[in-house]
Design an enzyme around this catalytic site. Structure first.
Site: not given
Ligand code: ADP
Ligand code: MG
Length: 925
Positions: A585-586, A592, A708
């Site tokens: 997915l990203g 990952v 973040d």
């Protein structure tokens, strides 16, 4: 994320370098320098002529200045602001003068090796002072008492050749940054007489620091000294006159240690025996602490100040303490020698009446009860409790204890009540004699083997009892026989247990119901491998199945407890098709993320992280953290569903968010092949995010902080409802109990200035980042856009300038947005104003998240008047400990987490656990 930041810094460096090489003109700067200081050193000329021949100046053969060497000249005046155009400068030695004013930036003097600024009257340090000093080896700025407060800048990590950093008596504030693993040549760190606060950074342990001077900080450094034990190259350690707590760690690896100054702190516990035999040690001060146990005895060559009256040693002469005192101090050691014990655990009589948490029999000789309930203790359960042989009651409940329950405690002959409930105990469940009321609810990992070694590691790595010949009951002489007797007793108990199990299944079953799940008696290790789990229809083991299998083979597996969901590695491997690239997915800073689909079609997102952390320490933190995070439920927070630890891997399982990240929709909308977000959608997303972050802030005021906040951490559900991901706990939670150290991260462009400079963590740091996200929603531009010209590349700087006129704002709006109608434009102006407010330079000028939500709320409602209020059934004003208390209070109802959610549920409100209306009736009891 950190990489990103480094890249940007590099970028900046290159630009600055280009500028400096064009304007380099050493004569001009030298002329300025000559005119600015007085008295003018002999042979210097104010017009700059012949500067290479001036006294104290050296040049290379192209007449570029390489060294300025004018120490001790009683010079007054200020340095020219463009000093750093002397791009060939290697040495700047101007110490012991009376120079004042601002220290000009040295940024990008890439050849600069030595800088001596000490003993001057400088008043401030310009920003970027340390940027790009890649050759710097020696730096000193000590004894500049007029400097306005500054903190140690992160740019220093670019000086990878740094050997010496001296800044004593230089008005430094803030904490010691955690970057010493990046300065492999650093040997001397001298920061005495400043106002540094906070703890010794963990990266000290990976540094090569030889001389560490941190003594006499105004308010005092705090926390423990454990990190010293891995700094084997230490020679001088000056930590006196601070607020350090906990025990003196085992320094047996520090064989070069010469000088150890620990006086005037809050240190507790027994002085490790290993300290007394360090071969090079010459000088030790210990006075004015709260040290306990036997009086330490050092070799006759060692100059030592013990502080007989200002410490709490058990006796005024060398020799062993009373056995019960020794046992209790070992108990204290294994929970890091907390101050609350050290305050009253003094002298040599545990039954003297004033030892807190300890009670004795009427004869006042034997300890019969230890009550540590609800004390916020961390660490492990000490096997030394077994040396308190008259113990009847042992209450350890409601703490944050980890590790396993020492089997030896089953040998305590008089034990009647043993309560370890509400901790984080793991490992095998020991079998106590039936007369012992053994309470152990709410230890999510009890019955699980926690891999990677020693789960009995004390919280403080203080002298381990093995290296301490004073510990009775462990000392070589008696431990063998005691161990043998205990071994026999346990074997007998285990045997009897088996008989009992076979013959009195009903009896066992009753106990089972009374105390919750217990391990199969008779089998000391009822640790079933995760792969052996019976799998349910969706690949997870659900409570209902657990219950229905209660007489089956795996009935003892507490797979789910209190929202802590341990998920089998096999299952995760299977559902992600062996972590196939097709399912990625990203990728993020931590690993990952894969998509997975369970057998019943439920989709999940699996974040796979390689752990760099060795041993159980990091693991315990990881577990403690997920223990809390799995319970934090909010409509606008991405739910953490479970986790898995497999050798060096740690995996986190989240609810799957089908529409991906906000980042994709704003900057890369081809990914989802969806039309660009409308303004209505953007405001609604902003409101969702605001609510999620507001909730986090409400949990624990300053302590529950987003790591973040940026569009790639804002995920979108089917209906484009937004949820925030990647939030975490930072330490200093109000009650100390749920504090979890989390590496904070922040992406350049979203960072509030005070966080970027000082690492200060407050809710206002999130508010700032939220403001930047609002700007991105308005302009469709990234927080940092390297394709833009300089004055536009940093969104905040640029947009705050845009804010001065409505017309400018209108021009800055994302071209994808339709701004024709008045209503939309008004709405955009309001959000733009809010964005400006949120990114105010000073944290106190920024609003609370609640204010942001109040501004955005009506803007969304104007389009959706019929939308019902957020159906949050819990009180936003509850602090995290309160929420957790509520969960605990509700434990009688259920603490199971229903994993049988379906796909649609991922976008409807998720309610926090522990509130009865959120549970179905599945329950193990
Ligand atoms: P970062 O926050 O540093 O971007 P993460 O490790 O959080 O990285 O996630 C990496 C990427 O994986 C995200 O940017 C997103 O594209 C994807 N992702 C993460 N979590 C989910 C989720 N729950 N559902 C869908 N996609 C996700
Ligand atoms: Mg993320």
């Amino acid at each position: 994320m950190a990489n990103n930041r480094r890249r940007h810094l590099l970028h900046l460096t290159v630009i600055l370098l280009l500028i400096s090489s064009v304007t380099a003109d050493d004569a001009a700067v030298m002329s300025k320098l000559s005119s600015a200081i007085s008295p003018v050193p002999p042979t210097w000329k104010q017009n700059g002529d012949g500067y290479c021949d001036w006294k104290g100046i050296s040049c290379d053969n192209t007449k570029r200045v390489t060294s300025i060497n004018i120490p001790g000249g009683s010079l007054t005046g200020t340095l020219p602001s463009d000093l750093n155009t002397l791009s060939q400068l290697k040495t700047l030695a101007i110490q012991r003068n009376k120079l004042n004013g601002q220290l000009p930036s040295l940024a990008n003097l890439t050849l600069l090796e030595e800088v001596y600024l000490d003993s001057n009257n400088f008043t401030s340090i310009s920003s970027n002072f340390f940027l790009g000093l890649s050759s710097l080896q020696k730096f000193s700025i000590s004894d500049n008492v007029n400097l306005s407060p500054w903190s140690i800048p992160n740019e220093l990590t670019e000086s990878t050749n740094l050997q010496t950093f001296e800044a004593s008596n230089a008005n430094i504030t803030g904490s010691i940054p955690d970057f010493f693993d990046k300065l492999p040549s650093l040997q001397d760190l001298r920061l005495s007489y400043n106002n540094l606060t906070g703890e010794l950074p963990a990266s000290f342990g990976e540094s090569e620091i030889v001389n560490l001077w941190l003594n006499n900080q105004d308010q005092g450094l705090s926390g423990g000294l454990d990190v010293l034990s891995s700094m084997s190259q230490l020679s001088q350690v000056w930590l006196q006159a601070n607020e350090f707590t906990g025990g003196i760690p085992d320094l047996s690896k520090c064989t070069s240690l010469l000088d150890l100054q620990l006086r005037d702190n809050q240190l507790t516990g027994v002085v490790p025996v290993s300290l007394m035999s360090l071969p090079k040690l010459l000088n030790v001060t210990l006075q004015n602490n709260k040290l306990q146990g036997p009086l330490p005895v050092f070799g006759k060559d060692v100059k030592v100040e013990l502080g007989l009256t200002t410490n709490s040693f058990c006796l005024a002469i060398p020799g062993d303490c009373d056995p019960q005192v020794t046992a209790l101090l070992e108990v204290a050691r294994d929970i890091g020698y907390p101050m609350s014990l050290a305050e009253s655990w003094k002298g040599n009589n545990a039954c003297g009446g004033d030892w807190n948490f300890v009670s004795c029999d009427p004869s006042e000789k034997n300890v019969t009860s230890v009550n540590f309930g609800k004390r916020g203790f961390l660490g492990t359960i000490s096997p030394s409790f077994a040396n308190l042989t008259s113990l009847k009651t042992l209450l350890l409940n409601d703490n944050s204890l980890t590790g396993s329950i020492p089997e030896i405690l089953t040998s305590l002959p008089d034990l009647q009540l043993f309560n370890v409930s509400n901790n984080n105990i793991s490992g095998a469940i020991p079998v106590f004699p039936p007369k012992v009321n053994f309470l152990r609810d709410n230890n999510p990992f009890l019955g699980h083997n926690i891999p990677s070694g020693n789960t009995n590691q004390p919280a403080s790595s203080s002298n381990s009892s093995d290296s301490d010949p004073r510990s009775p009951g462990k000392s070589k002489g008696s431990s063998g026989s005691v161990g043998m007797i205990i071994g026999i007793v346990i074997s007998v108990l285990v045997f009897v247990g088996i008989i009992l199990f076979v013959s009195y299944k009903c009896y066992v079953k009753n106990r089972y119901q009374k105390f919750g799940r217990v391990g199969s008696p008779g089998n000391g290790k009822e640790l079933v491998k995760e792969s052996e789990l019976g799998s349910s229809s969706n690949g997870f083991k659900v409570p209902t199945e657990l219950q229905s299998q209660s007489s089956g083979d795996h009935s003892e597996m507490p797979v789910f407890e209190r929202g802590n969901v341990m998920i089998s590695y096999q299952v995760l491997k299977q559902v992600t098709d062996n972590f196939s690239d097709n399912n990625v997915l990203g990728k993020g800073g931590f690993g990952v993320v894969y998509k997975g689909e369970l057998h019943d079609g439920t989709k999940i997102a699996v974040k796979r992280m390689e752990s760099g952390v060795k041993g159980t320490k990091g693991l315990n933190e990881f577990q403690a953290e997920i223990g809390v995070l799995t319970k934090v439920r909010h409509r606008h927070l991405v739910a953490l569903l479970g986790y898995c630890v497999n050798e060096h891997e740690r995996l986190l399982v989240y609810e799957y968010m089908p529409q991906g990240t906000l980042s994709q929709h704003l900057f890369d909308w081809s990914v989802h092949q969806s039309p660009p977000l409308s303004w209505k959608q953007r405001v609604s997303i902003a409101l969702d995010v605001g609510r999620g972050v507001e909730y986090l802030h409400s949990l624990a005021q300053q302590s529950f902080i987003h790591r973040d906040l940026k569009p790639s951490n804002i995920l979108l559900g089917n209906d484009m409802r937004a949820k925030v991901a990647d939030f975490g706990l930072v330490k200093n939670a109000p009650d100390g109990k749920y504090s979890v150290e989390t590496k904070l991260a922040g992406t350049f462009g979203y960072l509030a200035p005070e966080y970027a400079a000082t690492g200060r963590v407050t809710t206002k740091v999130d508010v700032f980042a939220f403001g930047v996200v609002l700007m991105e929603l308005i302009t469709g531009r990234k927080a940092l856009d390297e394709t833009m010209p300089d004055e536009r590349c940093h969104l905040v700087t640029w947009f705050r300038r845009v804010l001065i006129s409505k017309e400018n704002i209108r021009k800055s709006v994302d071209q994808m947005l339709d701004t024709d109608d008045e209503e939309t434009l008004e709405s955009i102006l309001k959000v733009a104003e809010l964005a400006g407010h949120c990114t105010a330079r000073e944290p106190f000028q920024r609003p609370d998240m609640g204010h942001a939500v109040n501004v955005l709320g009506p803007l969304v409602e104007q389009w959706k008047p019929s939308q019902q209020k957020e159906e949050e059934t819990y009180d936003h004003r509850m602090s995290l400990p309160e929420v957790l208390q509520r969960w605990q209070a509700d434990e009688g109802t259920s603490r199971m987490f229903d994993m049988s959610f379906d796909q649609t549920q991922s976008s409807i409100p998720t309610k926090p656990l522990g509130f009865s209306d959120t549970f179905d009736s599945t329950d193990c009891r």
